[in-house]
Write an enzyme that holds these catalytic residues in place. Structure first.
Site, short mmCIF file in Angstrom:
data_model
loop_
_atom_site.label_atom_id
_atom_site.label_comp_id
_atom_site.label_asym_id
_atom_site.label_seq_id
_atom_site.Cartn_x
_atom_site.Cartn_y
_atom_site.Cartn_z
N HIS A 198 28.70 31.22 50.17
CA HIS A 198 29.97 31.91 50.02
C HIS A 198 29.95 33.34 50.57
CE1 HIS A 198 28.15 33.44 46.17
NE2 HIS A 198 28.87 34.50 46.45
N SER A 232 25.09 38.94 45.71
CA SER A 232 25.09 37.53 46.08
C SER A 232 24.14 37.25 47.24
CB SER A 232 26.50 37.10 46.52
OG SER A 232 27.16 36.48 45.48
N ASP A 235 25.38 26.04 47.53
CA ASP A 235 25.77 27.41 47.88
C ASP A 235 24.65 28.13 48.63
OD1 ASP A 235 27.49 29.55 48.08
OD2 ASP A 235 26.92 30.41 46.14
#
Length: 490
Positions: free
Chosen positions: A131, A234, A161
């Site tokens: 993402h 992230s 992911d």
């Protein structure tokens, strides 16, 4: 010398002795406290050497996405104030292309976001979250020496992911890869990343739980920590106290949009499996069983003869699936997979997903009160599969004052064909009684009660009249096309 002076002279040495002993005791206690505090301080981890050794292999990832047309900022469905007031569950940091925090796809200006990553090979392979780079037109990897290198996406896997990037460079610093399966709840871990764009920020905490299953993903057994993770972290690494990467920071639980003490990381064992497949084949394949499962609660455990809730209850076996070919049936409870116990239904999908396609897996199942061992040749998970997860959460046969408080009718043939079942009864009315308490609703299709098939109203009547009062029995229903087991206590 007076009598009072004699008494005082006699008491003074003793009094001084007691007072001296008191000071000794006080000083002794003080030393014990100071020593204890020093010992506690020594027992706290020191991250300085570990951070110095690993920071060079952690990178900042910045992306740019060109506008795809549309109405611009005015086309956003909510204002920024409205968004900030919304309660949110597992909001990804700088999420996918549709994230309102990135301005949305309709922005007239290029959309920019920031994430983290880490180098896993000297020739420039970088791991991060999918993402972070999803939909990006330009990706720049900034190293610790401030070099900025354009990156190419080698491959991505949305289910886990994970994204694999490549930069054109040699002799790069790399991280050491650990084993997430060895993580213990309570052990210290730390993260390095770029929260809010602040490069190489270090945060630390402990492992709060392992094997967490989240609503967003059935195939990843997440690591839960209390390490402070914020937007920009992230894709960054989670390290253990040996300086090894054990996870990739991916998600947070938040109501405010910021860190609230609950962070989730992808286990490095799963991430490296994805990396290896992408690097070697360009795609990722996962094992597939072909069943729809649900949790076994206390009442279901009682109705199936289990002493305690455990296992994964098979609510449906898909036609033509590996499970169907091996003879698995709806109502089977998977207790173990290749010798590993299944405590929660969420334990099963990651184990199946990690199994190589074509490999034979040994399942221990409970069927009819007896444990059976069934061998299944694992297939490949279809690209758009979503069925190896959790089941959806649920002549007329008498009035609603019947034993279960139900009115039922035969299943119309057209409805049976659409549901791809051979028979059953449709709930047309429900009153006070065991069925209402169990959660059965009008228009539910009942296909099984107490492990006995229900294909007609006569089947339903015969099975219900023999049910014992107060004994929990299972009932398999189909609601809006999804099978589900409920527990009825007549």
């Amino acid at each position: 010398m007076s009598e009072s002076n004699v008494i005082e002279s006699q008491r003074t040495p003793a009094f001084r002795s007691v007072r001296s002993a008191g000071w000794v005791a006080f000083l002794s206690c003080l030393l014990v406290v100071l020593w204890s505090q020093a010992a506690s301080a020594r027992s706290l981890p020191d991250f300085t050497d570990l951070v110095e050794e690993n920071s060079d292999a952690v990178v900042n990832i910045s992306t740019t996405t060109e506008p795809k047309g549309g109405p611009g900022v005015q086309g956003m469905p909510f204002s920024q104030d409205q968004i900030e007031q919304m309660p949110e569950f597992f909001k990804r940091f700088f999420g996918g292309p549709q994230s309102p925090f990135n301005g949305g796809q309709g922005n007239a200006e290029p959309r920019r976001s920031i994430g983290s990553g880490f180098i896993v090979s000297k020739d420039g392979y970088v791991l991060t979250n999918n993402h972070v780079v999803d939909g990006a037109d330009k990706i720049i990897v900034r190293l610790s020496d401030r070099r900025e290198l354009p990156a190419k996406v080698i491959g991505t896997d949305a289910r886990s992911d994970i994204a694999v990037l490549k930069v054109d460079a040699k002799d790069l610093p790399v991280v050491d890869i650990g084993k997430s399966k060895d993580l213990k709840v309570g052990e210290w871990v730390f993260a390095i990343g770029s929260p809010f764009g602040f490069d190489h920020t270090v945060t630390a905490g402990i492992v709060s739980a392992v094997g967490r299953s989240l609503p967003t993903e059935n195939y990843v057994p997440f690591i839960q920590t209390d390490v402070a993770i914020n937007p920009g972290n992230s894709g960054g690494p989670l390290f253990n106290m040996d300086g090894e990467v054990v996870g990739i920071n991916s998600q947070i639980y938040t109501r405010s949009g910021g860190f609230m003490g609950v962070s989730f990381s992808i286990p490095i064992d799963d991430a490296m499996n994805v990396f290896k497949q992408i690097r070697e084949k360009g795609t990722v394949s996962r094992g597939w069983l072909g069943v729809l499962i649900q949790e076994v609660n206390r009442d279901l455990a009682e109705s199936f003869g289990l002493k305690r809730p455990r296992g994964a209850l098979i609510a449906e076996v898909m036609d033509g699936s590996p499970a169907a070919k091996a003879g698995l049936q709806s109502g089977d409870i998977v207790l173990a997979y290749n010798g590993e116990e299944i405590q929660f239904s969420s334990d099963l999908p990651p184990l199946v997903g990690r199994t190589a396609v074509g490999e034979t897996a040994e399942l221990t199942v409970l069927r009819g009160g007896d444990e059976k061992t069934i061998d299944v040749t694992i297939g490949q998970l279809p690209a758009e599969d979503s069925n190896q997860g959790s089941a959806a959460p649920g002549n007329s046969a008498g009035p609603s004052n019947a034993p279960l408080g139900l009115s039922v009718q035969p299943l119309p043939s057209g409805m049976a064909d659409s549901l791809d079942i051979k028979g059953g009864v449709v709930v047309t009315g429900i009153g006070a009684g065991a069925a209402l308490e169990a959660g059965i609703q009008p228009r539910d299709v009942i296909t099984e009660i107490d492990r006995k098939p229900i294909r007609s109203v006569d089947d339903y009547t015969n099975v219900v009249k023999d049910l014992k009062k107060g004994k929990a029995v299972s009932a398999r229903i189909i609601r809006e096309g999804h099978p589900l087991y409920l527990v009825i206590k007549p």
